[in-house]
Design a protein around this motif. Sequence first.
Motif, PDB file in Angstrom:
ATOM      1  N   GLU A  56      13.519   7.383  40.948  1.00  0.00           N
ATOM      2  CA  GLU A  56      13.595   8.229  40.443  1.00  0.00           C
ATOM      3  C   GLU A  56      15.590   8.513  40.091  1.00  0.00           C
ATOM      4  O   GLU A  56      15.781   8.487  39.117  1.00  0.00           O
ATOM      5  CB  GLU A  56      12.848  10.335  40.826  1.00  0.00           C
ATOM      6  CG  GLU A  56      14.069  11.222  40.053  1.00  0.00           C
ATOM      7  CD  GLU A  56      12.801  11.282  38.286  1.00  0.00           C
ATOM      8  OE1 GLU A  56      13.491  11.835  38.288  1.00  0.00           O
ATOM      9  OE2 GLU A  56      11.991  10.423  38.723  1.00  0.00           O
ATOM     10  N   CYS A  57      16.036   7.634  41.768  1.00  0.00           N
ATOM     11  CA  CYS A  57      17.598   7.710  41.750  1.00  0.00           C
ATOM     12  C   CYS A  57      18.025   6.879  40.183  1.00  0.00           C
ATOM     13  O   CYS A  57      17.736   5.278  40.540  1.00  0.00           O
ATOM     14  CB  CYS A  57      17.642   7.149  43.215  1.00  0.00           C
ATOM     15  SG  CYS A  57      19.552   7.188  43.301  1.00  0.00           S
ATOM     16  N   PRO A  58      18.696   7.792  39.325  1.00  0.00           N
ATOM     17  CA  PRO A  58      19.805   7.070  38.501  1.00  0.00           C
ATOM     18  C   PRO A  58      20.632   5.974  38.800  1.00  0.00           C
ATOM     19  O   PRO A  58      21.626   4.967  37.688  1.00  0.00           O
ATOM     20  CB  PRO A  58      19.896   8.387  37.989  1.00  0.00           C
ATOM     21  CG  PRO A  58      20.011   9.426  38.453  1.00  0.00           C
ATOM     22  CD  PRO A  58      18.782   9.218  40.030  1.00  0.00           C
ATOM     23  N   ALA A  59      21.019   6.058  40.574  1.00  0.00           N
ATOM     24  CA  ALA A  59      21.881   5.075  40.795  1.00  0.00           C
ATOM     25  C   ALA A  59      21.825   4.007  41.257  1.00  0.00           C
ATOM     26  O   ALA A  59      22.066   3.554  42.164  1.00  0.00           O
ATOM     27  CB  ALA A  59      23.102   5.826  41.815  1.00  0.00           C
ATOM     28  N   SER A  60      20.395   4.069  42.126  1.00  0.00           N
ATOM     29  CA  SER A  60      19.872   3.038  42.640  1.00  0.00           C
ATOM     30  C   SER A  60      20.544   2.789  44.241  1.00  0.00           C
ATOM     31  O   SER A  60      20.099   1.903  44.619  1.00  0.00           O
ATOM     32  CB  SER A  60      19.519   1.360  41.816  1.00  0.00           C
ATOM     33  OG  SER A  60      19.609   1.789  40.526  1.00  0.00           O
ATOM     34  N   VAL A  61      20.556   3.712  44.766  1.00  0.00           N
ATOM     35  CA  VAL A  61      21.474   4.298  45.921  1.00  0.00           C
ATOM     36  C   VAL A  61      20.284   4.305  46.700  1.00  0.00           C
ATOM     37  O   VAL A  61      20.109   4.205  48.347  1.00  0.00           O
ATOM     38  CB  VAL A  61      22.083   5.313  45.657  1.00  0.00           C
ATOM     39  CG1 VAL A  61      22.934   4.164  45.352  1.00  0.00           C
ATOM     40  CG2 VAL A  61      22.331   6.078  45.824  1.00  0.00           C
TER      41      VAL A  61
END
Length: 69
Positions: A56-61
């Motif tokens: 789900e993380c839009p920043a892919s962190v």
Amino acid sequence: MSAIRKKRKAFVAQEDCVACGCCVKVCPLGAIQIVKGIMAQVNMDKCVGCGKCAKECPASVIEIREVNV
């Protein structure tokens, strides 16, 4: 001699996290919270490493890693 068990846990690259809260909303166990409005933090006792937050993380962190238990 006991075998080392591995469990999966979510890890947040906190220096890159923008605290958007997307991971908090999708975590089925409530294992993630936004701390001080600046980063997500994973409660390792609750996390089962399902990977929903990482997807789900839009920043892919967020990444799921195996840890020895």
